[in-house]
Motif scaffolding. Structure first.
Motif, PDB file in Angstrom:
ATOM      1  N   GLU A  11      54.569  28.474  41.340  1.00  0.00           N
ATOM      2  CA  GLU A  11      54.136  29.823  41.664  1.00  0.00           C
ATOM      3  C   GLU A  11      52.836  29.787  42.459  1.00  0.00           C
ATOM      4  OE1 GLU A  11      53.821  31.928  38.043  1.00  0.00           O
ATOM      5  OE2 GLU A  11      55.989  32.152  37.746  1.00  0.00           O
ATOM      6  N   ILE A  12      52.684  30.782  43.321  1.00  0.00           N
ATOM      7  CA  ILE A  12      51.474  30.881  44.138  1.00  0.00           C
ATOM      8  C   ILE A  12      50.408  31.620  43.350  1.00  0.00           C
ATOM      9  CG2 ILE A  12      50.494  31.837  46.254  1.00  0.00           C
ATOM     10  CD1 ILE A  12      53.179  31.518  47.567  1.00  0.00           C
ATOM     11  N   ASP A  13      49.250  30.981  43.209  1.00  0.00           N
ATOM     12  CA  ASP A  13      48.118  31.607  42.547  1.00  0.00           C
ATOM     13  C   ASP A  13      47.406  32.479  43.578  1.00  0.00           C
ATOM     14  OD1 ASP A  13      45.859  32.355  41.198  1.00  0.00           O
ATOM     15  OD2 ASP A  13      45.517  30.385  40.296  1.00  0.00           O
ATOM     16  N   LEU A  14      47.629  33.796  43.490  1.00  0.00           N
ATOM     17  CA  LEU A  14      47.066  34.707  44.479  1.00  0.00           C
ATOM     18  C   LEU A  14      45.549  34.677  44.450  1.00  0.00           C
ATOM     19  CD1 LEU A  14      47.654  36.790  46.647  1.00  0.00           C
ATOM     20  CD2 LEU A  14      47.722  38.547  44.884  1.00  0.00           C
ATOM     21  N   GLY A  15      45.006  34.615  43.247  1.00  0.00           N
ATOM     22  CA  GLY A  15      43.546  34.563  43.144  1.00  0.00           C
ATOM     23  C   GLY A  15      42.978  33.317  43.791  1.00  0.00           C
ATOM     24  N   GLN A  16      43.638  32.180  43.579  1.00  0.00           N
ATOM     25  CA  GLN A  16      43.178  30.944  44.187  1.00  0.00           C
ATOM     26  C   GLN A  16      43.337  30.993  45.702  1.00  0.00           C
ATOM     27  OE1 GLN A  16      45.033  27.479  42.594  1.00  0.00           O
ATOM     28  NE2 GLN A  16      43.889  26.045  43.872  1.00  0.00           N
ATOM     29  N   LEU A  17      44.436  31.605  46.171  1.00  0.00           N
ATOM     30  CA  LEU A  17      44.644  31.736  47.610  1.00  0.00           C
ATOM     31  C   LEU A  17      43.544  32.580  48.241  1.00  0.00           C
ATOM     32  CD1 LEU A  17      46.381  31.319  50.131  1.00  0.00           C
ATOM     33  CD2 LEU A  17      47.709  33.331  49.455  1.00  0.00           C
ATOM     34  N   ILE A  18      43.217  33.709  47.591  1.00  0.00           N
ATOM     35  CA  ILE A  18      42.144  34.562  48.112  1.00  0.00           C
ATOM     36  C   ILE A  18      40.816  33.819  48.077  1.00  0.00           C
ATOM     37  CG2 ILE A  18      40.857  36.686  47.706  1.00  0.00           C
ATOM     38  CD1 ILE A  18      43.428  37.950  46.683  1.00  0.00           C
ATOM     39  N   GLY A  19      40.602  33.060  47.008  1.00  0.00           N
ATOM     40  CA  GLY A  19      39.366  32.285  46.913  1.00  0.00           C
ATOM     41  C   GLY A  19      39.276  31.240  48.009  1.00  0.00           C
ATOM     42  N   THR A  20      40.395  30.592  48.304  1.00  0.00           N
ATOM     43  CA  THR A  20      40.404  29.598  49.379  1.00  0.00           C
ATOM     44  C   THR A  20      40.075  30.244  50.719  1.00  0.00           C
ATOM     45  OG1 THR A  20      42.061  28.284  48.193  1.00  0.00           O
ATOM     46  CG2 THR A  20      41.827  27.884  50.563  1.00  0.00           C
ATOM     47  N   TRP A  22      38.429  33.024  51.143  1.00  0.00           N
ATOM     48  CA  TRP A  22      37.046  33.511  51.118  1.00  0.00           C
ATOM     49  C   TRP A  22      36.063  32.369  51.392  1.00  0.00           C
ATOM     50  CZ3 TRP A  22      34.379  37.655  51.771  1.00  0.00           C
ATOM     51  CH2 TRP A  22      33.045  37.706  51.360  1.00  0.00           C
ATOM     52  N   ARG A  23      36.372  31.189  50.851  1.00  0.00           N
ATOM     53  CA  ARG A  23      35.502  30.050  51.102  1.00  0.00           C
ATOM     54  C   ARG A  23      35.551  29.634  52.567  1.00  0.00           C
ATOM     55  NH1 ARG A  23      38.126  28.292  46.523  1.00  0.00           N
ATOM     56  NH2 ARG A  23      39.300  26.763  47.732  1.00  0.00           N
ATOM     57  N   GLY A  24      36.673  29.872  53.197  1.00  0.00           N
ATOM     58  CA  GLY A  24      36.803  29.538  54.613  1.00  0.00           C
ATOM     59  C   GLY A  24      36.552  30.710  55.529  1.00  0.00           C
ATOM     60  N   LYS A  25      35.827  31.723  55.031  1.00  0.00           N
ATOM     61  CA  LYS A  25      35.620  32.944  55.818  1.00  0.00           C
ATOM     62  C   LYS A  25      34.855  32.667  57.107  1.00  0.00           C
ATOM     63  CE  LYS A  25      31.577  34.245  52.991  1.00  0.00           C
ATOM     64  NZ  LYS A  25      31.690  33.103  52.058  1.00  0.00           N
ATOM     65  N   VAL A 451      42.416  26.939  57.679  1.00  0.00           N
ATOM     66  CA  VAL A 451      41.830  26.866  56.332  1.00  0.00           C
ATOM     67  C   VAL A 451      42.879  26.435  55.317  1.00  0.00           C
ATOM     68  CG1 VAL A 451      40.825  28.241  54.470  1.00  0.00           C
ATOM     69  CG2 VAL A 451      39.992  28.500  56.804  1.00  0.00           C
ATOM     70  N   LEU A 452      44.080  27.028  55.400  1.00  0.00           N
ATOM     71  CA  LEU A 452      45.126  26.686  54.431  1.00  0.00           C
ATOM     72  C   LEU A 452      45.606  25.247  54.618  1.00  0.00           C
ATOM     73  CD1 LEU A 452      47.236  29.989  54.386  1.00  0.00           C
ATOM     74  CD2 LEU A 452      45.535  29.207  52.733  1.00  0.00           C
ATOM     75  N   VAL A 453      45.778  24.824  55.875  1.00  0.00           N
ATOM     76  CA  VAL A 453      46.213  23.445  56.114  1.00  0.00           C
ATOM     77  C   VAL A 453      45.150  22.455  55.660  1.00  0.00           C
ATOM     78  CG1 VAL A 453      46.771  21.774  57.922  1.00  0.00           C
ATOM     79  CG2 VAL A 453      47.782  24.049  57.979  1.00  0.00           C
ATOM     80  N   ALA A 704      36.039  25.148  44.096  1.00  0.00           N
ATOM     81  CA  ALA A 704      36.966  24.899  42.987  1.00  0.00           C
ATOM     82  C   ALA A 704      37.931  26.047  42.787  1.00  0.00           C
ATOM     83  CB  ALA A 704      36.194  24.637  41.702  1.00  0.00           C
ATOM     84  N   GLY A 705      38.146  26.865  43.812  1.00  0.00           N
ATOM     85  CA  GLY A 705      39.136  27.937  43.715  1.00  0.00           C
ATOM     86  C   GLY A 705      38.724  29.076  42.828  1.00  0.00           C
ATOM     87  N   GLY A 706      37.423  29.208  42.545  1.00  0.00           N
ATOM     88  CA  GLY A 706      36.963  30.309  41.711  1.00  0.00           C
ATOM     89  C   GLY A 706      37.238  30.107  40.244  1.00  0.00           C
TER      90      GLY A 706
END
Length: 723
Positions: A11-20, A22-25, A451-453, A704-706
């Motif tokens: 499953e995709i962790d939406l919170g972790q995805l948003i955190g990733t 945000w860190r790469g903003k 950022v995702l790659v 650390a993904g928040g």
């Protein structure tokens, strides 16, 4: 349980995805800004495209005169918009327009590659002066008045170099040079080449390219820029649009296309009228002869019968038969004319055939009534009917001939210009707002993808649990501190964080490590510790120095030995010179330990630097002097820390681990791959050794993904008591 766990992992962790994200903003914002910059550059480096348009009406009548209804039946009233659109786009019309306006001439300035269009549109005072004089600047242009090239030079470009305000030089593909004067023709008699430049608005040195393309290529180019459509369904209103970079030329070219279309339409209407007139003139002599024959037959019959009067009923039947036969004859002529333009499946043709069938059925009924009359009445009726029918046909042909003469003389075509060719003042392309918005969206998407790659490709250790799964207990997690990051410092003294920022959260983590090691080394053979890593940059030197510092602050006598005999840099924490004696000289027997060890800024803190880098580091460490050194340190110090080189690079850490009491592995958060950790374990296990534990260094909660951000907001505050 396993299936549930696997499903959870997928499953995709939406919170972790948003955190990733945000860190790469910053990376995303930079990509978006780069996209906007590229879009703005594309707009600036693209010539604007203008559009000229015009409206045409396909009228129902062929002429402007109010003609009789009998004449209007000769003309098909359907606009036939599709047919007219194809005629407008035909080579006949476009070729005529190209010939009238010389649209096959091409004049283009020489522009610098890649950014030349931008420099030819906008003025850059500083940059423009650095460009070669041959390249175009804003306002540079020449006007071509006449151009005649031989067939062999079609589609070939030749150069025009401005030499002065009134003179220029032509350079042909075969390197032939020809000088000319503005306003006067320049010719080559032997080839038939001739050119006249009417105006030059460019300084000396500017270069232009001139060529004449063949008719087919010019037609295809004009056709690609021309679009024609009908406004509404069956409205008979055609809208013509022509696009191009030159607003004035668009209007001129579209006007030429419209005029060429109007001329051919008038010519076509006149040709149709001439064809109808020729057909009628061919039928007139035959109709006149038929009339004379019918009149002679009727007169001869009356003379033979002396006199015969028709009854009222017979006269009525005669009138109806004559009228119907006249209509049939008229329809036969119309059918002959329609057969030259349409097939029998055309709606107008089918309507004519249906009307003819109805008339023939009515005529058959009347002929049955005529058959019931007395013989004399029947004969006089037939003869009279033939005379009247022949007379009506002859009269109708004369009338039609006069009408077609009028039509031919007054022909103006069935097309009317509603709106002449005109170009809008603003360009239709490039669409700046759309391009900038699209560039920003694409740039943002590219930044998100990067950022995702990058996050997906990152295989570094993320938390302590990953090390514990490999069988190594984690003694402590050291938070990242940018003030202690020495990667970019090439020279000078390095700070010891434990002494300079004792209240820092990172220093508190070292105190926790000190406590963990105190209990973890209770069963160690000697109070000595080897600290190593799998790769340079993990922070083992930073860890060794600060661990020794917090241990010294706790009252322990600590000695840090720089055992990296290849690249050791611990001397920088003590501001020692590069050639200071150290471990290499002690192991070689050149100097005693007491003479090489250096006391630090704390009374319990000591350092043994590397000394001069030896050519045989591993052989030195394998000497018995290393064991003696460790025994000596055990007598004088409560803790001895060996800062060893990376275990995957050299064998030195294995030698040190065999002689010291414990071995600690340092993993850098988000950098050290788990594969390297496993390789380091295998390297020690092959020698019958293992790591006592591990330290996760440089832990950054933001990376650390928040998942760990909630526990790092506090600080310890210490107040010094007054003495």
């Amino acid at each position: 349980m396993t299936a549930t766990q696997n499903l959870s992992d997928d499953e995709i962790d939406l919170g972790q995805l948003i955190g990733t994200l945000w860190r790469g903003k910053l990376a995303i914002a930079a990509a978006a800004a780069l996209g906007i910059a590229i879009g703005a550059f594309h707009i600036a480096n693209t010539n604007p495209t203008f559009q000229a348009d015009a409206l045409l009406q396909l009228e129902e009548k062929s002429g402007s005169l109010a003609l009789p209804s009998s004449l209007s039946t000769m003309v098909d009233n359907d606009p036939r918009s599709v047919t007219e659109i194809e005629i407008l786009r035909s080579r006949m019309v476009l070729g005529r327009a190209i010939a009238d306006q010389n649209l096959d001439w091409r004049v283009s300035p020489d522009i610098m590659p890649f950014v030349g269009t931008m420099f030819s549109r906008y003025r850059f005072p500083v940059l423009s002066s650095a460009l070669p004089s041959r390249f175009a600047r804003p306002g540079d242009r020449i006007e071509l008045e006449n151009l005649v090239v031989p067939p062999s030079m079609l589609n070939q470009s030749f150069e025009l170099i401005v030499t002065s305000e009134t003179e220029y030089r032509l350079i042909f593909p075969d390197s032939l040079r020809l000088d000319g004067t503005v306003g006067q023709p320049t010719t080559l008699t032997e080839t038939g080449f001739s050119i006249t430049i009417s105006r030059v608005e460019a300084p000396a040195g500017r270069r232009f390219f001139i060529r004449q393309v063949d008719e087919r290529r010019a037609i295809n180019d004009l056709r690609s820029r021309l679009s024609i459509s009908e406004r509404g369904r069956a409205s008979g209103i055609l809208e013509a649009r022509l696009t191009g970079e030159n607003r004035t030329e668009n209007t001129r070219a579209l006007e030429a296309v419209i005029q060429a279309y109007l001329n051919q339409n008038v010519s076509r209407s006149a040709a149709e009228a001439e064809s109808s007139l020729t057909f009628i003139r061919e039928q007139l002599p035959q109709a006149e002869q038929t009339l004379r024959t019918a009149e002679a037959a009727l007169n001869a019959f009356r003379q033979e019968q002396v006199t015969v009067d028709l009854s009222l009923e017979t006269q009525t039947i005669l009138g109806q038969v004559t009228r119907i036969e006249g209509e049939l004859a008229d329809q036969q002529r119309r059918e002959d004319e329609l057969a030259q333009r349409f097939t029998p499946s055309h709606p107008t043709y089918r309507q004519l055939l249906d009307e003819r069938a109805r008339l023939e059925a009515r005529l058959a009924t009347l002929r049955d009534q005529v058959g019931a009359l007395p013989e004399t009445q029947r004969q006089i009726l037939n003869l009279t009917r033939e005379v009247e029918l022949a007379q009506r046909i002859y009269t109708e042909l004369l009338t039609r001939a006069q009408e077609v003469e009028v039509l031919r003389a007054s022909t103006i075509g069935n097309v009317r210009i509603v709106d002449g060719a005109s170009a809008a003042p603003l360009p239709i392309a490039p669409r700046k707002a759309l391009i900038l918005a699209l560039s920003m969206v694409l740039g943002t998407m590219a930044g998100i993808a990067v950022v995702l790659v990058r996050n997906w490709m990152r295989k570094g250790v993320q938390d302590a649990s990953e090390l514990e799964k490999l069988g190594m207990p984690v003694f402590a997690t050291i938070n990242y501190n940018k003030d202690a990051d020495t990667d970019g410092r090439r020279g000078g003294k390095l700070p010891i964080l434990a002494f300079e920022s004792s209240a820092d959260l990172t220093v508190e983590a070292f105190r926790s490590l000190r406590t963990s090691l105190h209990f973890g080394m209770l069963d160690a053979s000697t109070p000595s510790l080897t600290i190593t890593s799998s790769h340079p940059g993990a922070g083992k030197s930073f860890l060794s120095v600060n661990l020794a510092a917090v241990a010294a602050q706790a009252g322990q006598r600590v000695c840090v030995i720089d055992a990296d005999l290849r690249r050791g840099q611990l001397r920088r924490y003590f501001d020692l010179p590069r050639n200071a004696p150290g471990l290499a000289e002690v192991l070689a027997g050149d100097i005693s330990f007491d003479d090489a060890v250096v006391q630090g800024s704390h009374e319990n803190f000591f350092l043994l630097p590397t000394g001069r880098y030896p050519p045989n580091p591993s052989e030195l460490l394998m000497r018995a002097e290393l064991s003696k050194l460790i025994e000596t340190c055990a007598q004088y110090f409560d803790l001895t820390i060996f800062d060893a080189p990376p275990v995957l690079a050299v064998t030195d850490p294995v030698i040190l681990a065999r002689n010291t009491g414990s071995t600690i592995f340092v993993a850098r958060h988000d950098i050290t791959p788990l594969g390297e950790v496993e390789a380091a374990q295998k390297t020690l296990s092959s020698a019958g050794l293992k790591f006592s534990g591990a330290v996760l260094n440089g832990f950054d909660p933001k990376k650390a993904g928040g998942r760990y951000g909630y526990g790092y907001g506090y600080r310890y505050e210490y107040k010094q008591r007054k003495q």
